[in-house]
Design an enzyme around this catalytic site. Structure first.
Site, PDB file in Angstrom:
ATOM      1  N   ASP A 104       1.212   3.270   8.898  1.00  0.00           N
ATOM      2  CA  ASP A 104       2.178   2.443   8.184  1.00  0.00           C
ATOM      3  C   ASP A 104       3.341   2.067   9.088  1.00  0.00           C
ATOM      4  OD1 ASP A 104       2.853   1.115   5.758  1.00  0.00           O
ATOM      5  OD2 ASP A 104       4.383   2.626   5.373  1.00  0.00           O
TER       6      ASP A 104
ATOM      7  N   CYS B 281       1.490  -7.042  -0.099  1.00  0.00           N
ATOM      8  CA  CYS B 281       2.184  -5.824   0.325  1.00  0.00           C
ATOM      9  C   CYS B 281       3.395  -5.558  -0.561  1.00  0.00           C
ATOM     10  CB  CYS B 281       2.599  -5.938   1.793  1.00  0.00           C
ATOM     11  SG  CYS B 281       3.285  -4.399   2.460  1.00  0.00           S
TER      12      CYS B 281
ATOM     13  N   GLU C 153      -5.268  -4.297   1.719  1.00  0.00           N
ATOM     14  CA  GLU C 153      -4.480  -3.188   1.157  1.00  0.00           C
ATOM     15  C   GLU C 153      -5.401  -2.044   0.731  1.00  0.00           C
ATOM     16  OE1 GLU C 153      -1.257  -2.528   0.908  1.00  0.00           O
ATOM     17  OE2 GLU C 153      -0.705  -4.378   1.942  1.00  0.00           O
TER      18      GLU C 153
END
Length: 252
Positions: free
Chosen positions: A76, A167, A237
């Site tokens: 991330d 996102c 995702e």
């Protein structure tokens, strides 16, 4: 992700769709489909699979292996570096000065949060910023960010917005859903609280308002291209969480 505050709001979240609706806004004309609704309907099956993923289930019941979460946090941090750049491109292409200012703030927020990851979650694992930066970018992270940057640099503003929107929106929806369940693990509960909290929800609401605003002026072809990018990055995702669950590595 982006953590900044917006002005007080008169809108309320629609719990059925997860979309924020301005009850008095011009897009609420009877019979008119908001662009946000059109986009979300195209990924309902993807979102259902995201909620069912064992990575998220492990966050709420506390059984997620620490190594999987460690992997996720490091990847991330890689992702946010490029996401900030994608948001900066959105700022450059945005239709109004206010929209440019918003995306500039969000880009700065993404960088700030990436730095906070080093001071927070990464520190919990005893990982330095240098160690995280030296960890290879995973195949899925590389594919996701490469696609994101290609669309933002090469496409229209609407296409760029379609690519960055999942996102924002999926994390807000996931955070809200997980917040209702909570987690017995303090580390995982801290992550859930970041995205399920009102502050992040307000950020997403502002981006959804912009989405509906530009939707009224898009041609059918432009809406189709925007939706294609929105669906693609929504799939990424799911893949991002799945890669962390599997601790994905380059095969060669």
């Amino acid at each position: 992700m982006v953590v900044i505050m917006f002005h007080d709001r008169d809108d309320v979240p629609d719990r059925r769709t997860g979309a924020w609706e301005n009850r008095t806004g011009p897009d609420n004309v009877a019979g008119m489909t908001k662009l946000r609704d059109e986009l979300w309907s195209s990924i309902e099956d993807v979102y259902a699979k995201i909620l069912d993923h064992p990575f998220l289930g492990g966050l709420t019941d506390g059984t997620l292996p620490r190594e999987a979460f460690r992997y996720y946090v490091i990847q991330d941090s890689h992702y946010l570096n490029d996401y900030a750049r994608a948001l900066a491109v959105c700022a450059a292409k945005a239709p109004t000065n206010a929209d440019t200012a918003m995306f500039c703030a969000h880009a700065g927020g993404a960088i700030a949060v990436e730095q906070e990851l080093h001071a927070g979650f990464l520190a919990d694992f005893g990982i330095s910023a240098e160690e995280a930066a030296a960890t290879p970018v995973s195949p899925t992270t590389r594919a996701y960010t490469s696609y994101l940057l290609t669309v933002c640099y090469g496409g229209s503003f609407a296409e760029a917005l379609g690519a960055v929107l999942p996102c924002y929106w999926i994390y807000a929806r996931v955070g809200e859903a997980l917040l209702e369940k909570s987690s017995p693990d303090p580390l995982y509960q801290r992550w859930i609280g970041t995205y399920g909290g009102a502050e992040f929800q307000e950020i997403v609401a502002a981006v959804l308002e912009l989405t509906d605003r530009i939707g009224a002026d898009l041609s059918t072809a432009e809406r189709d291209r925007m939706r294609e990018h929105f669906v693609t990055t929504s799939r990424y995702e799911w893949m991002f969480w799945d890669a962390a669950w599997r601790r994905e590595a380059w095969p060669v």
